[in-house]
Design a protein around this motif. Structure first.
Motif: not given
Length: 281
Positions: A224-230
């Protein structure tokens, strides 16, 4: 912020091509951290841990590691009960390591047990003490921090004590929902998922990573590639076969974490179920 979430490496039955590909992704793309949710080895043998520790140590980014059921000694009862993690000392500092990533915190939750009051010790158990440690860490975070909880076993129960995947899982999900965690990241079932679990305190997002081993269930090896914005998390399941993310994810968590063999068992749309169970040497 970008994080890589991997699980179930199973050194001893690792997929060397998948591991090399992942390591290259880390080297080239430099994620902020790598989160490993357990089962580093197949049978917790010394040579398996040595290979796993060497591979993890070479990633050269911040790493946190959960211990899976396969990481407890299988053939040495004394070691299992009295010094179960002796062979993991090569990366001891990374085990159940909290990460503070500038507005995002990674907090571990232990779900493995040396022994349980049931025959199948491979399943999860969130003890009161383990949950209290995790909740104390969450309660100490600065206000506004997006919290990710990492564990090996998915925190779901199948409705009966005998088939419960993780004892104490529902209680844990309830408490995590009360604290507004962004997601609970796990492994164990070898297929990726991205599900919402309702609790009396509100919904909790559960995100599972697949495997980088030969022990596939219904999807090829991936992570899994997780991209977080807030507190918003975008999940992309990456794999060598370039299968789209929705086709890599199962719609439910199987109660036994075994390859699907009967109608109605969770299967990802890609449906790449091996004709026989993956080997266990």
């Amino acid at each position: 912020m970008r994080l890589f979430h991997i699980s179930d490496l199973h050194f001893g039955l690792e997929d060397r091509r998948a591991l090399a590909w992942f390591a290259d992704c880390v080297r080239v793309e430099r994620p902020v951290a790598v989160l490993i949710t357990g089962d580093l080895t197949m049978r917790a043998r010394s040579h398996e841990f040595a290979a796993a520790c060497d591979w993890i140590g070479a990633l050269d980014v911040p790493v946190t590691v959960e211990v899976g059921n396969h990481d407890l000694p299988y053939f040495n009862p004394l070691a299992r009960f009295f010094w179960p993690y002796e062979r993991i000392r090569g990366i001891e500092r990374l085990v159940e390591r909290e990460l503070d990533l500038a507005g995002v915190a990674v907090v571990p939750l232990k779900t493995t047990a040396r022994a349980q009051w049931r025959l199948d010790w491979s399943k999860g158990w969130v003890t009161r003490a383990a949950l209290d440690r995790t909740l104390a860490a969450l309660d100490a975070l600065p206000h506004g921090t997006a919290a990710l909880v990492t564990a090996h076993h998915p925190l779901v129960e199948a409705g009966t004590k005998g088939r419960a995947l993780t004892r104490g899982g529902e209680r844990a999900l309830h408490e995590l929902a009360r604290r507004g965690v962004a997601a609970v990241l796990t492994g164990h079932v070898h297929d990726a998922f991205d599900l919402i679990r309702e609790t009396p305190a509100g919904p909790v997002r559960m995100i599972g990573a697949g495997t980088l081993s030969q022990r596939i269930r219904s999807t090829p090896p991936g992570f899994n590639e997780l991209t977080l914005e807030g507190t918003k998390i975008d999940v992309r399941v990456r794999n060598l076969e370039h299968v789209p993310t929705p086709d890599m994810q199962i719609g439910d968590v199987p109660p036994d974490a075994l390859p699907p063999r009967a109608p109605g068992e969770p299967v990802a749309p890609v449906g790449a179920v091996p004709p026989v169970d993956p080997p266990v040497h």
